[in-house]
Design an enzyme around this catalytic site. Sequence first.
Site, PDB file in Angstrom:
ATOM      1  N   PRO A 219       0.816  -1.219   0.000  1.00  0.00           N
ATOM      2  CA  PRO A 219       0.000   0.000   0.000  1.00  0.00           C
ATOM      3  C   PRO A 219       0.848   1.266   0.000  1.00  0.00           C
ATOM      4  O   PRO A 219       0.342   2.364  -0.230  1.00  0.00           O
ATOM      5  CB  PRO A 219      -0.828  -0.103   1.287  1.00  0.00           C
ATOM      6  CG  PRO A 219      -0.447  -1.364   1.965  1.00  0.00           C
ATOM      7  CD  PRO A 219       0.601  -2.067   1.168  1.00  0.00           C
TER       8      PRO A 219
ATOM      9  N   ARG B 154      -3.571  -8.366 -20.580  1.00  0.00           N
ATOM     10  CA  ARG B 154      -4.541  -7.891 -21.576  1.00  0.00           C
ATOM     11  C   ARG B 154      -3.888  -6.995 -22.625  1.00  0.00           C
ATOM     12  O   ARG B 154      -4.436  -6.787 -23.695  1.00  0.00           O
ATOM     13  CB  ARG B 154      -5.683  -7.112 -20.899  1.00  0.00           C
ATOM     14  CG  ARG B 154      -6.509  -7.944 -19.960  1.00  0.00           C
ATOM     15  CD  ARG B 154      -7.555  -7.126 -19.256  1.00  0.00           C
ATOM     16  NE  ARG B 154      -8.704  -6.875 -20.102  1.00  0.00           N
ATOM     17  CZ  ARG B 154      -8.963  -5.750 -20.733  1.00  0.00           C
ATOM     18  NH1 ARG B 154      -8.141  -4.722 -20.623  1.00  0.00           N
ATOM     19  NH2 ARG B 154     -10.040  -5.620 -21.464  1.00  0.00           N
TER      20      ARG B 154
ATOM     21  N   GLU C 203       1.661  -8.870   7.149  1.00  0.00           N
ATOM     22  CA  GLU C 203       2.583  -7.998   7.856  1.00  0.00           C
ATOM     23  C   GLU C 203       3.499  -7.265   6.884  1.00  0.00           C
ATOM     24  O   GLU C 203       3.478  -7.518   5.697  1.00  0.00           O
ATOM     25  CB  GLU C 203       3.418  -8.866   8.798  1.00  0.00           C
ATOM     26  CG  GLU C 203       3.936 -10.103   8.078  1.00  0.00           C
ATOM     27  CD  GLU C 203       3.466 -11.420   8.668  1.00  0.00           C
ATOM     28  OE1 GLU C 203       3.474 -11.532   9.884  1.00  0.00           O
ATOM     29  OE2 GLU C 203       3.137 -12.323   7.905  1.00  0.00           O
TER      30      GLU C 203
ATOM     31  N   ASP D 259     -11.643  -0.150 -24.402  1.00  0.00           N
ATOM     32  CA  ASP D 259     -11.843  -0.196 -22.952  1.00  0.00           C
ATOM     33  C   ASP D 259     -11.920   1.169 -22.320  1.00  0.00           C
ATOM     34  O   ASP D 259     -11.365   2.125 -22.840  1.00  0.00           O
ATOM     35  CB  ASP D 259     -10.614  -0.841 -22.280  1.00  0.00           C
ATOM     36  CG  ASP D 259     -10.629  -2.321 -22.411  1.00  0.00           C
ATOM     37  OD1 ASP D 259     -11.679  -2.866 -22.724  1.00  0.00           O
ATOM     38  OD2 ASP D 259      -9.552  -2.912 -22.198  1.00  0.00           O
TER      39      ASP D 259
HETATM   40  N1  ADE Z   1      -0.856  -5.215   0.066  1.00  0.00           N
HETATM   41  C1  ADE Z   1      -1.802  -4.900   0.961  1.00  0.00           C
HETATM   42  N2  ADE Z   1      -2.591  -3.923   0.518  1.00  0.00           N
HETATM   43  C2  ADE Z   1      -2.132  -3.583  -0.725  1.00  0.00           C
HETATM   44  C3  ADE Z   1      -2.534  -2.635  -1.700  1.00  0.00           C
HETATM   45  N3  ADE Z   1      -3.551  -1.798  -1.499  1.00  0.00           N
HETATM   46  N4  ADE Z   1      -1.836  -2.582  -2.839  1.00  0.00           N
HETATM   47  C4  ADE Z   1      -0.777  -3.396  -3.028  1.00  0.00           C
HETATM   48  N5  ADE Z   1      -0.357  -4.301  -2.156  1.00  0.00           N
HETATM   49  C5  ADE Z   1      -1.016  -4.405  -0.995  1.00  0.00           C
END
Ligand code: ADE
Length: 231
Positions: free
Chosen positions: A87, A152, A114, A167
Amino acid sequence: MKFDVLTLFPEMIKSCCGCSILKRAIDNSVIEVNTINPRDFTQSKHKKVDDTPYGGGAGMVLMAQPYVDAYAGVEKLENSLTVMLTPQGKVFNDTMSNEFAQYDQIIMLCGHYEGFDERIREIIKPTEVSIGDFVLTGGELPALCLIDSISRKIDGTLGKIESADKDSFSNGLLEHPQYTKPRNFRGFEVPEVLLNGNHAEIEKYRHEQSLLRTKLRRKDLLFCKKEGKKL
Ligand code: ADE
């Protein structure tokens, strides 16, 4: 295109790649998807892949050794990219998907539950990618999103009928509404313009609908287009 996925849960990757268009692309050797399990590279007796964080705190941290050694064992092609799903990464979009599709190999690092020991980043120096501002239990679903989206873009993955060039996002706009038979479904009619066989009018209508839909739902995309910025 070769995808090499480092994951503690290879079944997640394999099961999704065993269906539908990805399966066909693999069967036709358009793409190749391999999994490598860092657990197979641990040096500990109990195949430990995580441990408590230095400095204290809740949760566990993925250990550097199994990931770094698993990564070292992956045969790297000349034109390859290494991606860490997290994230904390740059948010993935269609422009990145097109860019990533130019590589011959993408190596993906998936965490689970984690965080990664920071030295995995320091040693491997991956491109960090997120699929959005939310936290999942692991990187496997994000890795699959990338595999699907990038595949794709590769010639031979989609049949003519599934063509990607109309698309949403391919021209910077959301896709226009689509209809199929019957003409009247429970009193809801197909727009007349789509029935008259006038292709110029149909194209015009579809473009207008695309613009309208983008304006209503994703004004930010129109702004990017006007500024000449990438999506
Ligand atoms: N791992 C956990 N959440 C994630 C996300 N939003 N994007 C990429 N990898 C992740």
